[in-house]
Motif scaffolding. Structure first.
Motif, PDB file in Angstrom:
ATOM      1  N   SER A   1       0.909  -1.163  -0.014  1.00  0.00           N
ATOM      2  CA  SER A   1       0.056  -0.020   0.049  1.00  0.00           C
ATOM      3  C   SER A   1       0.752   1.375   0.211  1.00  0.00           C
ATOM      4  O   SER A   1       2.112   1.365   0.690  1.00  0.00           O
ATOM      5  CB  SER A   1      -0.740  -0.093   1.302  1.00  0.00           C
TER       6      SER A   1
ATOM      7  N   VAL B   1       1.424   4.799   1.465  1.00  0.00           N
ATOM      8  CA  VAL B   1       1.034   5.562   2.641  1.00  0.00           C
ATOM      9  C   VAL B   1       0.653   6.935   2.356  1.00  0.00           C
ATOM     10  O   VAL B   1       1.500   7.715   1.781  1.00  0.00           O
ATOM     11  CB  VAL B   1       2.082   5.505   3.825  1.00  0.00           C
TER      12      VAL B   1
ATOM     13  N   ASP C   1      -3.738   8.095   6.169  1.00  0.00           N
ATOM     14  CA  ASP C   1      -3.401   7.086   6.969  1.00  0.00           C
ATOM     15  C   ASP C   1      -2.356   7.264   8.166  1.00  0.00           C
ATOM     16  O   ASP C   1      -1.952   6.266   8.675  1.00  0.00           O
ATOM     17  CB  ASP C   1      -2.500   6.034   5.881  1.00  0.00           C
ATOM     18  N   THR C   2      -2.132   8.531   8.212  1.00  0.00           N
ATOM     19  CA  THR C   2      -0.976   8.932   9.095  1.00  0.00           C
ATOM     20  C   THR C   2      -1.524   9.917  10.308  1.00  0.00           C
ATOM     21  O   THR C   2      -2.549  10.463  10.231  1.00  0.00           O
ATOM     22  CB  THR C   2       0.053   9.731   8.564  1.00  0.00           C
ATOM     23  N   ASN C   3      -0.542   9.728  11.312  1.00  0.00           N
ATOM     24  CA  ASN C   3      -0.884  10.354  12.541  1.00  0.00           C
ATOM     25  C   ASN C   3      -0.254  11.835  12.554  1.00  0.00           C
ATOM     26  O   ASN C   3       0.200  12.347  11.521  1.00  0.00           O
ATOM     27  CB  ASN C   3      -0.300   9.655  13.759  1.00  0.00           C
TER      28      ASN C   3
ATOM     29  N   LEU D   1       2.569   6.259   9.769  1.00  0.00           N
ATOM     30  CA  LEU D   1       1.538   5.382   9.541  1.00  0.00           C
ATOM     31  C   LEU D   1       0.786   5.129  10.919  1.00  0.00           C
ATOM     32  O   LEU D   1       1.752   4.959  11.965  1.00  0.00           O
ATOM     33  CB  LEU D   1       1.803   4.267   8.963  1.00  0.00           C
ATOM     34  N   PHE D   2      -0.439   5.264  11.067  1.00  0.00           N
ATOM     35  CA  PHE D   2      -1.069   4.759  12.362  1.00  0.00           C
ATOM     36  C   PHE D   2      -0.761   3.553  12.680  1.00  0.00           C
ATOM     37  O   PHE D   2      -0.837   2.679  11.923  1.00  0.00           O
ATOM     38  CB  PHE D   2      -2.600   5.200  12.090  1.00  0.00           C
TER      39      PHE D   2
ATOM     40  N   LYS E   1      -3.838   1.080  11.984  1.00  0.00           N
ATOM     41  CA  LYS E   1      -3.905   0.900  10.428  1.00  0.00           C
ATOM     42  C   LYS E   1      -3.235  -0.238  10.173  1.00  0.00           C
ATOM     43  O   LYS E   1      -3.496  -0.952   9.340  1.00  0.00           O
ATOM     44  CB  LYS E   1      -3.772   2.212   9.625  1.00  0.00           C
TER      45      LYS E   1
ATOM     46  N   ALA F   1      -4.255  -3.249  11.481  1.00  0.00           N
ATOM     47  CA  ALA F   1      -5.431  -3.839  10.708  1.00  0.00           C
ATOM     48  C   ALA F   1      -4.878  -4.442   9.418  1.00  0.00           C
ATOM     49  O   ALA F   1      -5.695  -5.476   8.817  1.00  0.00           O
ATOM     50  CB  ALA F   1      -6.419  -2.669  10.249  1.00  0.00           C
ATOM     51  N   TYR F   2      -3.917  -3.965   8.693  1.00  0.00           N
ATOM     52  CA  TYR F   2      -3.333  -4.491   7.500  1.00  0.00           C
ATOM     53  C   TYR F   2      -2.776  -5.811   7.926  1.00  0.00           C
ATOM     54  O   TYR F   2      -2.936  -6.943   7.103  1.00  0.00           O
ATOM     55  CB  TYR F   2      -2.093  -3.736   6.993  1.00  0.00           C
TER      56      TYR F   2
END
Length: 172
Positions: A17, A19, A23-25, A30-31, A34, A37-38
């Motif tokens: 994926s 980024v 999707d980020t903080n 990347l969180f 997230k 979950a991936y």
């Protein structure tokens, strides 16, 4: 090979994926949720490929975030079944980031998850034995029983915690 066994490579799954900012903080990375979950998603695909039936996540071992994955990078998750018991499977996930402009790659995290195969009746069902071929697969396979025992102990401790704290309402 017996139909009751499958090669590790038959469950290998790769997901990449890009980024993106959503999707980020606030640090531009990347969180963690997230990424988790991936991890669960790609591991579930590997487990289903191995068992060829529905599966449920029984546990996720710790996920150590070794390096941040920044916006604009790609994240690649590779997973495969490393070990099986009667109805359960251990799945290994390796997470790698890549700077798409320089080609620099880093392993950012690794994780082990356990899945249970479910039959049409929704109850646990037997899974084929997994057969490792490569040195990496054999190394992971050889350490699996020890990891399984650690999970069993952790689960017992979790049950004790639940018994101790119960389902008491926060206002009581």
């Amino acid at each position: 090979m017996d139909v009751k066994e499958k090669l590790v490579r038959e469950s290998r799954t790769v997901k990449s994926s890009f980024v993106l900012p959503p999707d980020t903080n606030n640090h531009g990375t990347l969180f963690g949720g997230k990424l988790m979950a991936y991890i669960d998603d790609v591991a579930a695909i590997s487990a289903i490929r191995h068992a060829r039936c529905n599966v449920v996540t029984a546990s996720t071992d710790s996920v150590d975030f070794l390096y941040p994955i920044s916006v604009g990078q790609s994240v690649c998750l590779e997973s495969f079944v490393t070990w099986t018991h009667k109805t359960s499977m251990e799945v290994f996930v390796k997470i790698t980031s890549e700077n798409l402009f320089t080609g620099e790659r880093k392993i950012c995290a690794v994780s082990f998850l356990t899945f249970v195969a479910l039959g049409a009746d929704g109850k646990p069902t037997p899974v084929p034995r997994v057969v490792p071929e490569t040195e990496e697969e054999k190394w992971l396979h050889n350490g699996a029983e020890e990891r399984s025992e650690s999970r069993r102990k952790r689960r017992e401790n979790s049950k004790k915690l639940v018994e101790e704290f119960g389902t008491q309402k926060p206002w009581e």
